[in-house]
Design a protein around this motif. Structure first.
Motif, short mmCIF file in Angstrom:
data_model
loop_
_atom_site.label_atom_id
_atom_site.label_comp_id
_atom_site.label_asym_id
_atom_site.label_seq_id
_atom_site.Cartn_x
_atom_site.Cartn_y
_atom_site.Cartn_z
N LYS A 210 32.28 70.01 25.52
CA LYS A 210 30.92 70.33 25.07
C LYS A 210 30.62 71.81 25.27
O LYS A 210 30.08 72.48 24.38
N VAL A 211 30.98 72.34 26.43
CA VAL A 211 30.74 73.75 26.72
C VAL A 211 31.51 74.64 25.74
O VAL A 211 30.97 75.62 25.20
N TYR A 212 32.75 74.28 25.49
CA TYR A 212 33.58 75.05 24.56
C TYR A 212 32.96 75.06 23.16
O TYR A 212 32.84 76.12 22.53
N ASN A 213 32.54 73.90 22.68
CA ASN A 213 31.95 73.81 21.34
C ASN A 213 30.67 74.64 21.24
O ASN A 213 30.41 75.29 20.21
N GLU A 214 29.87 74.65 22.29
CA GLU A 214 28.64 75.46 22.32
C GLU A 214 28.97 76.94 22.26
O GLU A 214 28.26 77.72 21.59
N LYS A 215 30.02 77.36 22.94
CA LYS A 215 30.40 78.76 22.93
C LYS A 215 30.90 79.19 21.56
O LYS A 215 30.63 80.31 21.10
N VAL A 216 31.63 78.33 20.88
CA VAL A 216 32.11 78.65 19.54
C VAL A 216 30.93 78.94 18.62
O VAL A 216 30.93 79.92 17.87
N VAL A 217 29.90 78.09 18.71
CA VAL A 217 28.70 78.30 17.88
C VAL A 217 28.00 79.60 18.26
O VAL A 217 27.60 80.39 17.39
N ALA A 218 27.85 79.85 19.57
CA ALA A 218 27.13 81.03 20.04
C ALA A 218 27.81 82.33 19.61
O ALA A 218 27.14 83.31 19.27
N TYR A 219 29.12 82.37 19.62
CA TYR A 219 29.85 83.60 19.31
C TYR A 219 29.84 83.92 17.82
O TYR A 219 30.08 85.07 17.43
N GLY A 220 29.62 82.93 16.97
CA GLY A 220 29.56 83.18 15.54
C GLY A 220 30.89 83.56 14.93
O GLY A 220 30.93 84.18 13.86
N LEU A 221 31.98 83.23 15.58
CA LEU A 221 33.32 83.50 15.07
C LEU A 221 33.94 82.21 14.53
O LEU A 221 33.52 81.11 14.92
N PRO A 222 34.93 82.31 13.67
CA PRO A 222 35.66 81.09 13.28
C PRO A 222 36.21 80.40 14.53
O PRO A 222 36.66 81.08 15.46
N PRO A 223 36.16 79.07 14.58
CA PRO A 223 36.60 78.36 15.79
C PRO A 223 37.99 78.74 16.26
O PRO A 223 38.25 78.79 17.47
N GLU A 224 38.89 79.03 15.34
CA GLU A 224 40.26 79.36 15.73
C GLU A 224 40.36 80.71 16.43
O GLU A 224 41.40 81.05 17.00
N ARG A 225 39.26 81.48 16.43
CA ARG A 225 39.27 82.78 17.09
C ARG A 225 38.59 82.76 18.46
O ARG A 225 38.44 83.81 19.08
N VAL A 226 38.18 81.59 18.89
CA VAL A 226 37.64 81.43 20.25
C VAL A 226 38.67 80.62 21.03
O VAL A 226 38.80 79.41 20.85
N CYS A 227 39.42 81.30 21.86
CA CYS A 227 40.60 80.71 22.49
C CYS A 227 40.33 80.36 23.95
O CYS A 227 39.73 81.15 24.69
#
Length: 221
Positions: free
Chosen positions: A140-157
Motif C-alpha cells: 500500500k505504501v509503495y503504491n501511494e508513493k508511485v502516485v505521489a511521485y507522478g512517474l511511470p510505475p516502472e520508474r519507482v524502484c
C-alpha cells in the motif's frame, strides 16, 4: 586537558582520512566499472559488491557495538543507500546530464535516491534493509508513493537488501522490486561466514541490480 583535546583532534583527523579514502575508492570503482562494463554485467559484480559491503559493514558494526556494550546496533539503512548510490553513479556516470541525489525533497516526500538527467527526475529508488515490522503494509505504501511521485510505475524502484523475513508482495509484484540477498545481515550464520572471510555465492541471491541499471542506461541515455 590539552592531551585529551589532542586525542580528540587525532580522532577527527582519522575520520576525515577515512572519508577521503572512501571518496578515492569511489573513483577507483567508477574507473573499473567503466573500463569493464560487459564483464561487470555478466558476472553480477555490482550486486555482489553491494551485498558484500553491507555484510562487512554489519559485521564491523556488531563487533564495535559488542565492545562498547551497545545492545542495539546503529541502523545500516543510510549506508545501504550510499552504497547503491555509489555503484549506480559508477555505472551511469558517463551519461550526458546524469546526476544522482540522496534524500532530496521531491513531490512532498524525501525519496532515498533520485536519478536525474539535466535536472529532471527520471527514476526514484526506495531503499530497505528488509521489510521489517511494516512489511504487511508496504505494498500500500509503495503504491501511494508511485502516485505521489507522478512517474511511470516502472520508474519507482524498490530495492531491498534481504527478503529473508518477507515473502514479497502478495499480488501485483512490481517488476522493478529487487530483493538482493536471500541471507540477512543479522543472521548469526552469515556473521560467522563473513568473520572468516567467506563470500556469497550466486545461489544466495534472489535478484540482481544489473538488469535495472542496464534498463536505466538504455532509457535515459
Amino acid at each position: 586537558m590539552d592531551d585529551l583535546l589532542a586525542i580528540e583532534q587525532s580522532i577527527s583527523m582519522s575520520m576525515m582520512e577515512q572519508y577521503s579514502h572512501l571518496l578515492r575508492t569511489g573513483e577507483q570503482i567508477q574507473a573499473y566499472i567503466q573500463a569493464n562494463k560487459k564483464f561487470v554485467l555478466e558476472e553480477k559484480l555490482i550486486s555482489k559488491a553491494i551485498v558484500t559491503r553491507m555484510f562487512y559493514a554489519n559485521r564491523d558494526s556488531r563487533e564495535y557495538s559488542d565492545k562498547i556494550k551497545r545492545i542495539k546496533k546503529p541502523p545500516l539503512g543510510d549506508f545501504f543507500t550510499e552504497s547503491v548510490a555509489l555503484y549506480t553513479l559508477a555505472y551511469l556516470k558517463n551519461i550526458n546530464g546524469f546526476d544522482i541525489v540522496m534524500e532530496q525533497q521531491f513531490m512532498g516526500k524525501r525519496p532515498d535516491i533520485l536519478i536525474k538527467k539535466h535536472g529532471t527526475v527520471e527514476y526514484v529508488f526506495e531503499m530497505k534493509i528488509d521489510m521489517g515490522y511494516g512489511r504487511e503494509k508496504w505494498q500500500k505504501v509503495y503504491n501511494e508513493k508511485v502516485v505521489a511521485y507522478g512517474l511511470p510505475p516502472e520508474r519507482v524502484c524498490l530495492i531491498v537488501l534481504s527478503s529473508s523475513n518477507w515473502s514479497g508482495f502478495e499480488k501485483d509484484k512490481p517488476d522493478n522490486w529487487i530483493s538482493l540477498s536471500k541471507r540477512h545481515p543479522n543472521d548469526s550464520n552469515n556473521f560467522s561466514l563473513y568473520k572468516t572471510g567467506g563470500e556469497l555465492a550466486i545461489a544466495d541471491f534472489d535478484d540482481f541490480i544489473e538488469p535495472l541499471l542496464l534498463s536505466i542506461e538504455e532509457t535515459i541515455r
